[in-house]
Design a protein around this motif. Structure first.
Motif, PDB file in Angstrom:
ATOM      1  N   LEU A   1      36.367  36.580  53.265  1.00 43.00           N
ATOM      2  CA  LEU A   1      35.321  37.524  53.137  1.00 43.00           C
ATOM      3  C   LEU A   1      35.531  37.540  51.519  1.00 43.00           C
ATOM      4  O   LEU A   1      36.496  37.797  51.150  1.00 43.00           O
ATOM      5  N   GLY A   2      34.456  37.254  50.626  1.00 44.71           N
ATOM      6  CA  GLY A   2      34.378  37.144  49.208  1.00 44.71           C
ATOM      7  C   GLY A   2      34.461  38.634  48.876  1.00 44.71           C
ATOM      8  O   GLY A   2      33.746  39.436  49.192  1.00 44.71           O
ATOM      9  N   VAL A   3      35.478  39.167  48.201  1.00 49.91           N
ATOM     10  CA  VAL A   3      35.402  40.414  47.513  1.00 49.91           C
ATOM     11  C   VAL A   3      34.978  40.479  45.891  1.00 49.91           C
ATOM     12  O   VAL A   3      35.661  39.693  44.937  1.00 49.91           O
TER      13      VAL A   3
ATOM     14  N   LEU B   1      44.409  46.390  41.177  1.00 52.83           N
ATOM     15  CA  LEU B   1      45.012  46.578  42.444  1.00 52.83           C
ATOM     16  C   LEU B   1      44.259  45.999  43.697  1.00 52.83           C
ATOM     17  O   LEU B   1      44.703  45.232  44.469  1.00 52.83           O
ATOM     18  N   HIS B   2      42.881  46.144  43.611  1.00 50.71           N
ATOM     19  CA  HIS B   2      42.265  45.306  44.809  1.00 50.71           C
ATOM     20  C   HIS B   2      42.131  44.015  44.630  1.00 50.71           C
ATOM     21  O   HIS B   2      42.124  43.395  45.634  1.00 50.71           O
ATOM     22  N   GLY B   3      42.539  43.342  43.286  1.00 46.46           N
ATOM     23  CA  GLY B   3      42.551  42.061  43.207  1.00 46.46           C
ATOM     24  C   GLY B   3      43.766  41.633  43.837  1.00 46.46           C
ATOM     25  O   GLY B   3      43.826  40.547  44.749  1.00 46.46           O
ATOM     26  N   LEU B   4      44.789  42.289  43.645  1.00 46.43           N
ATOM     27  CA  LEU B   4      46.161  42.055  44.343  1.00 46.43           C
ATOM     28  C   LEU B   4      46.031  42.064  45.766  1.00 46.43           C
ATOM     29  O   LEU B   4      46.512  40.992  46.732  1.00 46.43           O
ATOM     30  N   ALA B   5      45.406  43.028  46.321  1.00 49.67           N
ATOM     31  CA  ALA B   5      45.147  43.312  47.791  1.00 49.67           C
ATOM     32  C   ALA B   5      44.484  42.236  48.350  1.00 49.67           C
ATOM     33  O   ALA B   5      44.893  41.877  49.506  1.00 49.67           O
ATOM     34  N   ALA B   6      43.348  41.803  47.883  1.00 50.33           N
ATOM     35  CA  ALA B   6      42.583  40.914  48.363  1.00 50.33           C
ATOM     36  C   ALA B   6      43.087  39.452  48.481  1.00 50.33           C
ATOM     37  O   ALA B   6      43.133  38.608  49.454  1.00 50.33           O
ATOM     38  N   THR B   7      43.998  39.203  47.281  1.00 55.59           N
ATOM     39  CA  THR B   7      44.609  37.934  47.126  1.00 55.59           C
ATOM     40  C   THR B   7      45.907  37.878  48.330  1.00 55.59           C
ATOM     41  O   THR B   7      46.156  36.980  48.966  1.00 55.59           O
TER      42      THR B   7
ATOM     43  N   LEU C   1      39.418  37.399  46.464  1.00 57.87           N
ATOM     44  CA  LEU C   1      38.776  38.261  45.214  1.00 57.87           C
ATOM     45  C   LEU C   1      37.902  36.953  44.652  1.00 57.87           C
ATOM     46  O   LEU C   1      38.495  36.011  44.335  1.00 57.87           O
ATOM     47  N   VAL C   2      36.657  37.082  44.489  1.00 59.88           N
ATOM     48  CA  VAL C   2      35.665  36.444  43.797  1.00 59.88           C
ATOM     49  C   VAL C   2      35.037  36.395  42.621  1.00 59.88           C
ATOM     50  O   VAL C   2      34.611  35.758  41.747  1.00 59.88           O
ATOM     51  N   ALA C   3      34.945  37.976  42.385  1.00 61.64           N
ATOM     52  CA  ALA C   3      33.947  38.443  41.493  1.00 61.64           C
ATOM     53  C   ALA C   3      34.398  39.896  40.557  1.00 61.64           C
ATOM     54  O   ALA C   3      34.990  40.507  41.722  1.00 61.64           O
TER      55      ALA C   3
ATOM     56  N   PRO D   1      25.919  35.804  45.608  1.00 65.38           N
ATOM     57  CA  PRO D   1      25.844  35.050  47.017  1.00 65.38           C
ATOM     58  C   PRO D   1      27.316  35.162  47.757  1.00 65.38           C
ATOM     59  O   PRO D   1      27.351  35.249  48.926  1.00 65.38           O
ATOM     60  N   ASP D   2      28.416  34.913  46.800  1.00 62.07           N
ATOM     61  CA  ASP D   2      29.812  34.801  47.402  1.00 62.07           C
ATOM     62  C   ASP D   2      30.453  35.937  47.609  1.00 62.07           C
ATOM     63  O   ASP D   2      31.635  36.110  48.124  1.00 62.07           O
ATOM     64  N   VAL D   3      29.899  37.336  47.252  1.00 61.28           N
ATOM     65  CA  VAL D   3      30.527  38.570  47.325  1.00 61.28           C
ATOM     66  C   VAL D   3      29.949  38.999  48.563  1.00 61.28           C
ATOM     67  O   VAL D   3      28.649  39.379  48.858  1.00 61.28           O
ATOM     68  N   ASP D   4      30.853  39.282  49.549  1.00 61.47           N
ATOM     69  CA  ASP D   4      30.244  39.810  50.894  1.00 61.47           C
ATOM     70  C   ASP D   4      30.852  41.268  50.874  1.00 61.47           C
ATOM     71  O   ASP D   4      30.085  42.066  51.385  1.00 61.47           O
ATOM     72  N   VAL D   5      31.989  41.689  50.161  1.00 56.51           N
ATOM     73  CA  VAL D   5      32.447  43.083  50.309  1.00 56.51           C
ATOM     74  C   VAL D   5      32.656  43.524  48.681  1.00 56.51           C
ATOM     75  O   VAL D   5      33.227  42.843  48.021  1.00 56.51           O
TER      76      VAL D   5
END
Length: 527
Positions: free
Chosen positions: A176-178, A192-198, A205-207, A239-243
């Motif tokens: 899922l793109g975050v 923080l959210h970037g690290l968690a998504a990675t 993390l896409v954007a 369009p790449d962001v799902d969350v």
């Protein structure tokens, strides 16, 4: 029986209930103790018609063995055993091997319709300890543990059990793109959210969006593949962001979350969800209407000292808890950023109160019936937040809780003080202080924020023969990115949300009531 996670749940221990009707076929039935022949026939029919029966294996129960399709060994002693999940769909995205403290009954399948769901290492041999027997349209799940409760209280095995009960498991392993709205400075919530998504399977993390071009440049330095946007509107069109994660100041949470939901994004909002209960209700209704998920990053539910408290309370070490007191603060100049500006943050209670009230409401199960808040503005006159506040909450049955926050408390109160009918626990702050000698500069001292280090818990329980028996309880093992892992599991595998939006709505109702009470000094009933 109720099987729901994350977190321990109550267990229905009355399996001898009346036969299920068509309307309750989906509710599993749990059997503990020896099974009578007549009861086994009814349970067999229940499973054959599409139901699920959960059997806790009892040694020398021949009827239970027939229902399980496996022979039961004598009970092995209570100790820490290591349970290994079998390679099957129900184990997707779960830790493959986990410890469980229980007594143990080994299962020896003899029915060809029995499949092994988990084994336990016993003297270098993996022995079946969770098996599933297919019966018509349903199944019989047999556990070689001392109780269903020991499994339901386990963060991994509880999920496995629920999936086995459900029978149908999604195995979506896509990503899922975050995207993060309000990336912020280095080391802030965007990072923080970037690290968690990675570091969380299923998220990427896409954007990121930020009104500061410098911060977007910095974000690209942190995460090279990140796409930068200058507004929430631009990110909502990606369009790449799902969350989409809303990490802006609280006054903007509701407005941005609405825009993202309408754009078809699943939405995570930093705490607090918003500043008004009416906005929370609107967001929950909107998410339902557009068939999207909305949740709140209540990250401190995974703090290891809080996890230790939950374990002590859930296993009954304190008896029935009737009073909870929490504190955060000290005596120092408050933050000079937007956190201390009421028009942006909502007021002091919306900051740390978002975490502490969530802890309290999470434990008691719902919002209190009455809230009273007292405030002081006596020292720091360059901010609009109050210097100190105390929020008292009471539930209809008399249980109570108090949250205190202060920038003028020179001797810190305990972080936790929890009273129950069987004992009391307390945890005191112990900040991390590092001293070093730098050549040419001499002694340097750094003290980390006092709330970042988990506290040890001091537990005192009453024993009629010996008086008080005291012990020290260390924080629980660190759960990793618990929130983000649950988010991915919810969106990809239909697992229940750890932080349901209705719970965060209750927190907002308490915070809003406390803010109003602090202004007028009156007792307030949360909306």
């Amino acid at each position: 029986m109720t099987i729901a996670t994350p977190g321990p749940t109550d267990v229905d221990r009355s399996p001898r209930a009346a036969p299920a009707t068509t309307d309750d076929r989906r509710e599993p039935r749990t059997v503990t103790g020896r099974i009578e022949a007549g009861e086994a026939g009814e349970l067999e029919r229940f499973a054959s018609d599409g139901g699920t029966v959960v059997v806790v294996a009892t040694p020398r129960d021949e009827v239970g063995e027939s229902l399980a399709g496996a022979r039961f060994s004598d009970r092995l002693p209570l100790t820490e055993w290591f349970v290994t999940l079998a390679d099957r769909p129900e184990a997707v995205r779960l830790d493959p091997e986990v410890p469980l403290t229980t007594s143990l009954v080994l299962l020896d399948p003899f029915d060809p319709d029995v499949e092994v769901a988990a084994t336990t290492s016993v003297r270098f041999r993996h022995e079946p300890t969770v098996v599933v027997r297919r019966v018509g349209a349903g199944r019989v799940v047999t556990l070689g543990v001392d109780s269903v409760g020991s499994v339901e209280a386990h963060p991994t095995l509880s999920i496995l059990l629920r999936r086995l009960v459900r029978g149908e498991v999604r195995t979506d392993t896509s990503e899922l793109g975050v995207g993060v709205v309000g990336y912020g400075p280095f080391g802030g919530m965007g990072y923080l959210h970037g690290l968690a998504a990675t570091e969380t399977d299923g998220l990427a993390l896409v954007a990121a969006a930020d009104s500061s071009a410098e911060r977007i440049d910095a974000a690209r330095g942190d995460f090279a593949q990140l796409r930068g946007h200058d507004s929430a509107t631009a990110l909502a069109a990606d369009p790449d962001v799902d969350v989409a994660i809303v990490a802006t100041p609280p006054v903007l949470h509701a407005e941005i979350a609405r825009e993202l939901l309408r754009a078809g994004k699943h939405v995570v909002v930093e705490k607090p969800m918003c500043l008004a209960t009416s906005d929370a209700d609107e967001l929950i209704a909107l998410a339902r209407d557009v068939d999207r998920t909305i949740t709140v990053h209540q990250s401190r539910r995974w703090d290891t000292d809080w996890l230790a408290i939950r374990r002590l309370v859930d296993r009954g070490d304190l008896g029935d808890v009737f009073n909870i007191e929490t504190f955060v603060g000290g005596f120092e100049h408050p933050c000079r950023a937007w956190h201390s500006e009421e028009s942006i943050s909502g007021g002091a209670v919306y900051d740390w109160g978002s975490h502490h009230v969530d802890w309290i409401v999470q434990h008691y199960g719902h919002a209190p019936s009455r809230v009273l808040c007292s405030t002081h503005a006596r020292v720091w006159h360059d901010t609009t937040n109050v210097d100190q506040l105390s929020v008292w909450m009471q539930w209809p049955d008399g249980r109570e809780a108090t949250f205190r926050q202060s920038d003028v408390c020179a001797i810190r109160r305990p972080k936790f003080h929890v009273e129950g009918t069987a004992g009391t626990l307390e945890g005191r702050y112990d900040p991390i202080v590092s001293d070093r000698i730098e050549p040419g500069r001499g002694h340097r001292r750094h003290e980390s924020h006092h709330a970042e280090r988990p506290v040890e818990l001091h537990l005192a329980r009453y024993d009629g023969d010996h008086g008080l028996v005291e012990s020290t309880v260390r924080p629980a093992p660190h759960p990793g990115w618990g929130f983000h892992r649950n988010l991915a599991d919810h969106l990809l595998l239909d697992e229940p949300l750890a932080v349901r939006p209705e719970q965060s709505r209750d927190v907002v109702a308490v915070l809003e009531a406390a803010h109003r009470s602090g202004a007028n000094g009156e007792l307030v009933e949360p909306a």
